[in-house]
Design an enzyme around this catalytic site. Structure first.
Site, short mmCIF file in Angstrom:
data_model
loop_
_atom_site.label_atom_id
_atom_site.label_comp_id
_atom_site.label_asym_id
_atom_site.label_seq_id
_atom_site.Cartn_x
_atom_site.Cartn_y
_atom_site.Cartn_z
CE LYS A 136 -6.88 10.92 -6.56
NZ LYS A 136 -5.93 9.87 -6.45
CB ILE A 161 -0.98 0.04 1.24
CG1 ILE A 161 -1.80 -1.29 1.30
CG2 ILE A 161 -1.79 1.31 1.20
CD1 ILE A 161 -2.44 -1.64 2.53
CG ASP A 208 9.09 11.09 -2.73
OD1 ASP A 208 8.44 10.91 -3.55
OD2 ASP A 208 9.88 12.05 -2.73
CE1 TYR A 218 -6.85 14.62 -5.39
CE2 TYR A 218 -9.47 15.05 -5.63
CZ TYR A 218 -8.24 14.16 -5.20
OH TYR A 218 -8.42 13.08 -4.53
CG ASN A 258 -4.02 5.46 -0.38
OD1 ASN A 258 -5.13 5.85 -0.30
ND2 ASN A 258 -3.29 5.79 0.50
N1 LIG Z 1 -9.78 12.45 1.95
C1 LIG Z 1 -10.40 12.30 0.72
O1 LIG Z 1 -11.75 13.37 1.02
C2 LIG Z 1 -10.41 11.71 -0.32
C3 LIG Z 1 -11.36 11.69 -1.21
C4 LIG Z 1 -11.16 10.92 -2.32
C5 LIG Z 1 -9.98 10.41 -2.87
N2 LIG Z 1 -8.97 10.38 -1.91
C6 LIG Z 1 -7.63 9.95 -2.09
O2 LIG Z 1 -7.44 8.99 -1.06
C7 LIG Z 1 -5.85 8.76 -1.09
C8 LIG Z 1 -5.37 8.70 0.05
O3 LIG Z 1 -5.66 10.18 0.56
P1 LIG Z 1 -6.12 10.45 2.35
O4 LIG Z 1 -7.41 10.99 2.13
O5 LIG Z 1 -5.75 9.16 3.12
O6 LIG Z 1 -5.02 11.58 2.42
P2 LIG Z 1 -3.66 11.67 3.50
O7 LIG Z 1 -4.19 11.33 4.73
O8 LIG Z 1 -3.05 13.09 3.12
O9 LIG Z 1 -2.71 10.73 2.75
C9 LIG Z 1 -1.89 10.68 1.95
C10 LIG Z 1 -0.81 9.57 1.96
O10 LIG Z 1 0.13 9.72 0.71
C11 LIG Z 1 1.38 9.61 1.35
N3 LIG Z 1 2.21 10.66 0.18
C12 LIG Z 1 2.21 11.60 -0.16
N4 LIG Z 1 3.16 12.21 -0.96
C13 LIG Z 1 3.82 10.94 -1.26
C14 LIG Z 1 5.09 10.57 -1.92
N5 LIG Z 1 5.79 11.59 -2.75
N6 LIG Z 1 5.63 9.47 -1.56
C15 LIG Z 1 4.94 8.54 -1.08
N7 LIG Z 1 3.95 8.57 -0.24
C16 LIG Z 1 3.20 9.93 -0.23
C17 LIG Z 1 1.37 10.40 2.44
O11 LIG Z 1 2.53 9.91 3.32
P3 LIG Z 1 3.81 10.53 3.44
O12 LIG Z 1 3.58 12.14 3.87
O13 LIG Z 1 4.36 9.87 4.97
O14 LIG Z 1 4.91 10.27 2.28
C18 LIG Z 1 0.18 9.87 3.19
O15 LIG Z 1 0.26 8.62 3.72
C19 LIG Z 1 -5.50 9.91 -2.19
O16 LIG Z 1 -4.99 9.24 -3.45
C20 LIG Z 1 -6.40 10.84 -2.39
O17 LIG Z 1 -6.51 11.56 -3.48
C21 LIG Z 1 -9.11 11.10 -0.52
#
Ligand SMILES: NC(=O)c1ccc[n+]([C@@H]2O[C@H](COP(=O)([O-])OP(=O)(O)OC[C@H]3O[C@@H](n4cnc5c(N)ncnc54)[C@H](OP(=O)(O)O)[C@@H]3O)[C@@H](O)[C@H]2O)c1
Length: 284
Positions: free
Chosen positions: A176, A28, A80, A172, A107
């Site tokens: 997507k 993941i 990363d 964004y 993800n």
């Molecule tokens: N929350 C919402 O409302 C929502 C709705 C629809 C879709 N989504 C999608 O769901 C997914 C997860 O988002 P979330 O809501 O769980 O947000 P989040 O809590 O901000 O999680 C994002 C994750 O991505 C990782 N990440 C960011 N940049 C990275 C990089 N360069 N390399 C590796 N890992 C990286 C972060 O970890 P590190 O900072 O530790 O690297 C973190 O674990 C995303 O694709 C988002 O677009 C979210």
């Protein structure tokens, strides 16, 4: 298309009765917070060994301890996903620890807020670099580990916003939408190899997403007038989709309504979308 609004409490609490992923390996990305971290727990509750990847190693190790407490093995890899060398090392470490991979969950992702006229080129490139290029990079690197594994899957995390562009979220949404298109192409490209490709599109979800989101200069979003799903609910739906091999899962009722309205009455939905935007300028 399927709406997943309910979920078995047992899956979320980590006590899933049957273990459909027993002895399987699930990798993941973005497992250090939000949906990815919850997905790590949910797949572990379903019996899987978990590879957790993200940049914040301490967070990953904390998540790995939670996962191991469910009786499975966990490997944390600082990675990363925008860096090829990190992704290659991630796959080498996964291969060395587990000898292959059964499910890749793409993800890791980031948001971007503001009108298309106000976001910077750098911001748009940064979001595409993570949401699109990194997803492609990680998938390409993972394919040798997935090939030949019975029931192998790629699970791409999109968004309801990948199915319809909304004002102030265009950068964004575009990223997507690219994920959705890549998912469709990949699904047919890999079908003959027996690797299934699934799309999971969450709606508004509680996580660190809004803290990490990029904002155009002078723009910030007010509280969203929607009830958020929890990351655990999204993760439980993801694991169920994965168990069933469901190709397309759109989460939340508003999300499904939006996708259907856009398909059948796009002009009407343009007017609704305009009213949904609720823009707030920081410096207004
Ligand atoms: N929350 C919402 O409302 C929502 C709705 C629809 C879709 N989504 C999608 O769901 C997914 C997860 O988002 P979330 O809501 O769980 O947000 P989040 O809590 O901000 O999680 C994002 C994750 O991505 C990782 N990440 C960011 N940049 C990275 C990089 N360069 N390399 C590796 N890992 C990286 C972060 O970890 P590190 O900072 O530790 O690297 C973190 O674990 C995303 O694709 C988002 O677009 C979210």
């Amino acid at each position: 298309m399927t709406v997943r609004v309910g979920y078995p409490k047992s899956m979320v609490s980590g006590t899933m009765k049957s273990q459909p992923f027993k002895e399987r390996v699930v990798l993941i990305t973005g497992a250090s917070s939000g949906i990815g971290r919850a997905a790590a727990r949910a797949y572990a509750a379903a019996g899987a060994n978990i590879v957790l990847a993200a940049r914040r190693l301490e967070r990953l190790e904390d998540a790995a301890r939670e996962v191991e407490s469910l009786g499975v093995r966990a490997l944390s890899v600082r990675c990363d996903v925008t860096r090829s060398e990190d992704v290659e090392r991630l796959m080498r470490e996964t291969q060395a620890a587990f000898g292959g991979l059964d499910v890749l969950v793409n993800n890791a992702g980031q948001g971007l807020y503001g009108p298309l006229a106000s976001i910077s080129e750098e911001q748009l490139r940064q979001v595409f670099e993570l949401n699109v290029f990194a997803l492609w990079r990680v998938t390409r690197a993972a394919l040798p580990l997935l090939r030949g594994r019975r029931g192998a899957q790629v699970v791409n995390v999109s968004s309801v916003l990948g199915h319809r562009g909304l004002p102030l979220l265009g950068g964004y949404c575009a990223s997507k939408a690219a994920v959705n298109a890549m998912t469709e192409s990949l699904r047919t490209e890999l079908a003959t190899e027996g690797i299934r490709v699934l799309l999971v599109s969450p709606g508004f979800t509680e996580s660190e997403f809004r803290e990490h989101r990029l904002n155009a200069e002078g723009w910030a979003q007010e509280a969203v007038p929607l009830k958020a799903m929890s990351s655990e609910e999204v993760a439980a739906s993801m694991v169920r989709a994965s168990v069933r091999g469901r190709r397309d899962t759109i989460l939340t009722l508003p999300g499904r309504v939006m996708v259907l309205a856009n398909r059948f009455v796009p002009g009407l939905f343009d007017r609704v979308a305009h009213r949904m935007a609720n823009p707030v300028k920081k410096d207004a």
